[in-house]
Design an enzyme around this catalytic site. Sequence first.
Site, PDB file in Angstrom:
ATOM      1  N   GLY A  78       0.831  -1.205   0.000  1.00  0.00           N
ATOM      2  CA  GLY A  78       0.000   0.000   0.000  1.00  0.00           C
ATOM      3  C   GLY A  78       0.864   1.254   0.000  1.00  0.00           C
ATOM      4  NE  ARG A 157      -0.174  -7.767  -6.626  1.00  0.00           N
ATOM      5  CZ  ARG A 157      -0.046  -6.568  -7.185  1.00  0.00           C
ATOM      6  NH1 ARG A 157       0.031  -6.455  -8.492  1.00  0.00           N
ATOM      7  NH2 ARG A 157       0.000  -5.476  -6.444  1.00  0.00           N
ATOM      8  CG  HIS A 287      -1.863  -3.949   9.464  1.00  0.00           C
ATOM      9  ND1 HIS A 287      -2.095  -2.663   9.012  1.00  0.00           N
ATOM     10  CD2 HIS A 287      -1.596  -4.670   8.346  1.00  0.00           C
ATOM     11  CE1 HIS A 287      -1.971  -2.627   7.690  1.00  0.00           C
ATOM     12  NE2 HIS A 287      -1.665  -3.843   7.278  1.00  0.00           N
ATOM     13  CB  ILE A 288      -0.354  -9.980  11.976  1.00  0.00           C
ATOM     14  CG1 ILE A 288      -1.715 -10.663  12.180  1.00  0.00           C
ATOM     15  CG2 ILE A 288       0.072  -9.243  13.229  1.00  0.00           C
ATOM     16  CD1 ILE A 288      -1.705 -11.787  13.203  1.00  0.00           C
ATOM     17  N   GLY A 289      -1.200  -9.242   8.473  1.00  0.00           N
ATOM     18  CA  GLY A 289      -1.450  -9.949   7.222  1.00  0.00           C
ATOM     19  C   GLY A 289      -0.210 -10.520   6.573  1.00  0.00           C
ATOM     20  CB  SER A 290       2.753  -9.071   5.155  1.00  0.00           C
ATOM     21  OG  SER A 290       3.178  -8.052   6.050  1.00  0.00           O
TER      22      SER A 290
END
Length: 322
Positions: A78, A157, A287-290
């Site tokens: 982002g 994606r 916010h641990i998506g990656s």
Amino acid sequence: MAVFVTRRIPAEGLRVLSQAGGCRVHQWDSEEPVPRAELLSGVAGKRGLLCLLSDRIDREVLEAAGPSLKVISTMSVGFDHLALDEIKKRGIRVGYTPDVLTDATAELSVALLLAACRRLPEAVEQVKNGGWTTWKPLWMCGYGLSNSTVGIIGLGRIGQAVAHRLKPFGVKKFLYTGSHPKPESAAEFEAEFVPLTRLAEESDFVVVTCALTPATQGMCNKDFFAKMKKTSVFVNTSRGAVVNQEDLYDALAHGQIAAAGLDVTTPEPLPTDHPLLSLKNCVILPHIGSATYATRSTMAVLAAENLLAGLRGEPMPHELQL
């Protein structure tokens, strides 16, 4: 070439910079965000800046950097934290890290969906506090994916990767919405492009994976939640500002929708006294998506490679076209 790195990043990324000939690295060496004053002084006179999505790179920062700043590399997919108009005016190149976090974020999206729909945090708490007394036919029941309709907001994606992972669960139908149809992307899932209103009305699960833009900001609001089924589950792993959180709270508290799972909020971190945190049917992650070791390491290396390529006047592995 002096560069400023705004946080402690995985060692592999820092090694790429430190081993580059003629690159002098200045770093805010902490897990915590760089204080604003330190950011303004740290960026002064530097040719390159490696930042994170939590760093607000606005006109003030660019003015503090001065005319020497030529490249900004963000360790994120982002870029809504970057003042792109101001950056473009100054002729500064921007690198970012798409693709590499797709799988990790899609996995987390599925995990969050399952945690919300099958009430996993509630169930764990019942085990810990003695609420588990015996087997009960209707106790801790939730909603399953088999024969369901899944609506995906933003079939990019990550949206495609989420659909790919959900399909084996026996999802009956995929819907998606966005700025335009993507027939080639949708073909694998036989997903149907529909207006946002229809997606809300027909989906048993709504997963938000779109980018934050003026068009998507606050898109999931009171009207949107009012159209959703009372048994539906809402999941957001995109950006917090896509959702009106006050409206989401009302929808969850009054039974307009069954449950929600959020990996992103506004603000971040969410204050511990925020009303959403009082709800049993809302699962919130920081916010641990990656957040896999491999993904974060790859992101750091790519951010470093983008920065170095920009400083050398070479094509970046992933450059944002301004």
